[in-house]
Scaffold this active site. Structure first.
Site, short mmCIF file in Angstrom:
data_model
loop_
_atom_site.label_atom_id
_atom_site.label_comp_id
_atom_site.label_asym_id
_atom_site.label_seq_id
_atom_site.Cartn_x
_atom_site.Cartn_y
_atom_site.Cartn_z
CB THR A 131 16.89 -61.79 -1.71
OG1 THR A 131 17.60 -62.94 -1.66
CG2 THR A 131 15.27 -62.15 -1.42
CG ASP A 132 20.31 -64.67 -4.82
OD1 ASP A 132 19.87 -64.86 -3.72
OD2 ASP A 132 21.44 -65.01 -5.11
CD GLU A 133 17.70 -66.74 0.19
OE1 GLU A 133 16.66 -67.43 0.75
OE2 GLU A 133 18.84 -66.58 0.92
CE1 TYR A 156 14.83 -62.55 3.61
CE2 TYR A 156 15.87 -63.99 2.32
CZ TYR A 156 15.45 -62.85 2.58
OH TYR A 156 16.60 -61.64 1.95
CE LYS A 160 13.61 -58.79 0.56
NZ LYS A 160 13.82 -57.54 0.96
P1 NAD Z 1 19.41 -57.22 8.40
O1 NAD Z 1 18.76 -58.40 9.17
O2 NAD Z 1 20.95 -57.17 8.90
O3 NAD Z 1 18.89 -55.70 8.91
C1 NAD Z 1 17.60 -55.70 8.88
C2 NAD Z 1 17.24 -54.27 9.56
O4 NAD Z 1 15.89 -54.13 9.19
C3 NAD Z 1 17.60 -54.08 10.74
O5 NAD Z 1 18.24 -53.15 11.39
C4 NAD Z 1 16.27 -54.11 11.62
O6 NAD Z 1 16.10 -53.62 12.77
C5 NAD Z 1 15.23 -53.55 10.47
N1 NAD Z 1 14.09 -53.85 10.73
C6 NAD Z 1 13.23 -55.10 10.86
N2 NAD Z 1 12.10 -55.28 10.92
C7 NAD Z 1 11.92 -53.82 10.97
C8 NAD Z 1 10.49 -52.89 10.68
N3 NAD Z 1 9.33 -53.81 11.19
N4 NAD Z 1 10.42 -51.87 10.81
C9 NAD Z 1 11.82 -50.94 10.59
N5 NAD Z 1 13.02 -51.63 10.81
C10 NAD Z 1 12.86 -52.95 10.83
O7 NAD Z 1 19.42 -57.61 6.87
P2 NAD Z 1 20.51 -57.15 5.65
O8 NAD Z 1 20.93 -58.37 5.41
O9 NAD Z 1 21.08 -56.07 5.86
O10 NAD Z 1 19.38 -57.19 4.34
C11 NAD Z 1 18.90 -55.78 4.16
C12 NAD Z 1 17.86 -56.20 2.86
O11 NAD Z 1 18.71 -56.53 2.00
C13 NAD Z 1 16.82 -56.95 3.20
O12 NAD Z 1 15.70 -56.40 2.74
C14 NAD Z 1 17.15 -58.36 2.67
O13 NAD Z 1 16.12 -58.98 2.19
C15 NAD Z 1 18.13 -57.84 1.45
N6 NAD Z 1 19.03 -58.69 1.03
C16 NAD Z 1 20.01 -59.14 1.91
C17 NAD Z 1 21.19 -59.82 1.29
C18 NAD Z 1 22.19 -60.63 2.31
O14 NAD Z 1 23.17 -61.35 1.77
N7 NAD Z 1 22.23 -60.22 3.58
C19 NAD Z 1 21.08 -60.39 0.20
C20 NAD Z 1 20.33 -59.65 -0.66
C21 NAD Z 1 19.26 -59.00 -0.33
O1 DAU Z 2 21.04 -64.93 -1.48
C1 DAU Z 2 20.55 -63.83 -0.85
C2 DAU Z 2 20.24 -64.16 0.66
O2 DAU Z 2 21.40 -64.80 1.33
C3 DAU Z 2 19.70 -63.00 1.53
O3 DAU Z 2 18.54 -62.71 0.80
C4 DAU Z 2 19.49 -63.59 2.91
O4 DAU Z 2 18.90 -62.30 3.74
C5 DAU Z 2 20.68 -63.89 3.74
O5 DAU Z 2 20.72 -64.18 4.78
C6 DAU Z 2 21.41 -65.05 2.72
O6 DAU Z 2 20.60 -66.19 2.86
P1 DAU Z 2 21.39 -67.81 2.92
O7 DAU Z 2 20.43 -68.50 3.65
O8 DAU Z 2 21.87 -68.03 1.78
O9 DAU Z 2 22.51 -67.37 4.05
P2 DAU Z 2 23.13 -68.01 5.34
O10 DAU Z 2 24.25 -67.47 5.94
O11 DAU Z 2 21.76 -68.22 6.38
O12 DAU Z 2 23.41 -69.41 4.82
C7 DAU Z 2 24.31 -69.71 3.68
C8 DAU Z 2 24.58 -71.14 3.51
O13 DAU Z 2 25.13 -71.57 4.63
C9 DAU Z 2 23.25 -71.95 3.03
O14 DAU Z 2 23.57 -72.76 2.32
C10 DAU Z 2 22.94 -72.56 4.83
C11 DAU Z 2 24.32 -72.64 5.25
N1 DAU Z 2 24.12 -72.69 6.65
C12 DAU Z 2 23.89 -71.65 7.39
C13 DAU Z 2 24.24 -71.39 8.75
C14 DAU Z 2 23.47 -70.12 9.33
C15 DAU Z 2 25.16 -73.77 7.39
O15 DAU Z 2 25.47 -74.68 6.76
N2 DAU Z 2 25.22 -73.52 8.66
C16 DAU Z 2 24.87 -72.56 9.43
O16 DAU Z 2 24.74 -72.70 10.77
#
Ligand code: NAD
Ligand code: DAU
Length: 350
Positions: A131-133, A156, A160
């Site tokens: 992630t970019d975080e 989180y 990562k």
């Molecule tokens: P998600 O939470 O939707 O899915 C995570 C999956 O991992 C689920 O299917 C869960 O069952 C599985 N999992 C969790 N713990 C596990 C374990 N101990 N063993 C096996 N499986 C397990 O997540 P996502 O949003 O699809 O993100 C996927 C990946 O991409 C993550 O590594 C996250 O850090 C990264 N990522 C997400 C975003 C985003 O915007 N969602 C952006 C950048 C990177």
């Molecule tokens: O940048 C990549 C990341 O983006 C991934 O690595 C994470 O897995 C993914 O969850 C996401 O993280 P964020 O914290 O940016 O996403 P989230 O959707 O939780 O929140 C987006 C923005 O909205 C953030 O500034 C927090 C705000 N927010 C979020 C929720 C859930 C609200 O204002 N209200 C809310 O209820």
């Protein structure tokens, strides 16, 4: 047949990656390893579950003996690792779970790869999706590049960041062919409704308040999930061993502006008077340690590997809303049970 282990394939991004690989590469055997936590859902993969080049295995990456056995029995050739605890708010309430899955789980996979691939590390790829975080928070200017220093602020992002360091260390120490990509915020279908966009869609649909943290001024860079899956495909196949790529949408939105656009789309799709959904916007207590701004410079990926985002945000958001409105069964199934208690704990009774 080349066997690719995709971890976390039943989650949001993982399911898009699995679908893409199963459909586009019949010559690969795709093994989806997922624990099926609250975030994992096999409904996400209904359309590919019967394909001959696809297999699902339920299991936990934290369970090292199980992972070692899986690598040996299945003769895994390469890994695309997405399994993780992914929600920042949950990491604030339960950091240890994030250390276990994101750090220990990743090291378990690396160790299994180290044992199983010792005859020729260069012939097997370990691709870690991150992630970019990990880069922390930007001020008003600047973009994250691949050389930006790590500065994570939430449990989180710290977990990562740690997993990224372990992956690099296994490349530098043992010579394993590793690749890492760091991506910005994804959006699209099958996104679990704890995250901002799907949570807001679900709440607007049900006439519930839309919780906006702080003043809604935090900025995120949003990318269509299928563009991320395509980036993963390109990076998996073409990136050099040991390399890192940033993936992003060049698409920065202040949370409150994004929510206003979403409200406008929802009014149109639900046939409501303009302005109806925006009345649900409610400012709530800010997230602890809330990063102000994320924005990715993906020039390296564009120049080296020819990837660029395909979809304009307005079009993608409209498609996303339509998917949620047409997939009520999915939304109902993931918001029943434990979702209700999570919601009450996070937002109180609203
Ligand atoms: P998600 O939470 O939707 O899915 C995570 C999956 O991992 C689920 O299917 C869960 O069952 C599985 N999992 C969790 N713990 C596990 C374990 N101990 N063993 C096996 N499986 C397990 O997540 P996502 O949003 O699809 O993100 C996927 C990946 O991409 C993550 O590594 C996250 O850090 C990264 N990522 C997400 C975003 C985003 O915007 N969602 C952006 C950048 C990177
Ligand atoms: O940048 C990549 C990341 O983006 C991934 O690595 C994470 O897995 C993914 O969850 C996401 O993280 P964020 O914290 O940016 O996403 P989230 O959707 O939780 O929140 C987006 C923005 O909205 C953030 O500034 C927090 C705000 N927010 C979020 C929720 C859930 C609200 O204002 N209200 C809310 O209820």
């Amino acid at each position: 047949m080349k066997k690719i282990l995709i971890t976390g394939g039943a989650g949001f991004i993982g399911s898009h990656v699995v679908r893409r690989f199963v459909n586009n590469y019949p010559e690969y055997q795709i093994i989806n390893l997922d624990k099926l936590t609250y975030a994992g859902n096999l409904l996400n993969l209904k359309d590919v579950e019967d394909r001959p080049n696809y297999k699902f295995i339920k299991g936990d990456i934290v369970d090292a003996p199980f992972i070692d056995k899986l690598f040996a029995e299945e003769q895994i050739d390469s890994v695309i690792h997405l399994a993780a605890e992914s929600h920042v708010d949950r990491s604030i309430s339960n950091p240890v779970e994030f250390v276990m899955t994101n750090v220990v789980g990743t090291v378990n996979l690396l160790n299994a790869a180290r044992k199983q691939w010792s005859n020729n590390y260069a012939a097997h790829r370990f691709y870690h999706v991150s992630t970019d975080e990990v880069y922390g928070s930007l001020g008003e200017d600047g973009l994250f590049t691949e050389t930006t220093s790590y500065d994570p602020h939430s449990p989180y992002s710290a977990s990562k960041a740690s997993s990224d360091h372990f992956v690099r260390s296994y490349h530098d120490t043992y010579g394993i062919d590793t690749v890492i990509s760091n991506c910005s915020n994804n959006y699209g279908s099958h996104h679990f409704p704890e995250k901002l966009i799907p949570l807001s869609i679900n709440n607007i649909k049900n006439n519930k308040s839309i919780p906006v943290y702080g003043k809604g001024e935090n900025i995120r860079d949003w990318l269509w999930v299928e563009d991320h899956a395509r980036a993963i495909d390109v990076i998996y196949h073409k990136a050099a061993s040991g390399s890192t790529y940033n993936v992003g949408g060049h698409n920065e939105w202040k949370n409150i502006d994004l929510i206003r656009l979403l409200c406008k789309i929802m009014d149109e799709k639900l046939g409501r008077e303009p302005g109806t959904s925006a009345k649900l916007i409610t400012y709530v207590t800010d997230r602890a340690g809330h990063d102000l701004r994320y924005a990715i410079d993906s020039t390296k990926l564009q120049n080296d590997l020819g990837w660029k985002p395909s979809l304009q945000f307005e079009e993608g958001l409209e498609k996303t809303v339509e998917w949620y409105l047409h997939n009520d069964e999915w939304l109902q199934s993931v918001t029943s049970g434990s979702y209700q208690s999570y919601y009450e704990e996070q937002y109180g009774k609203r």
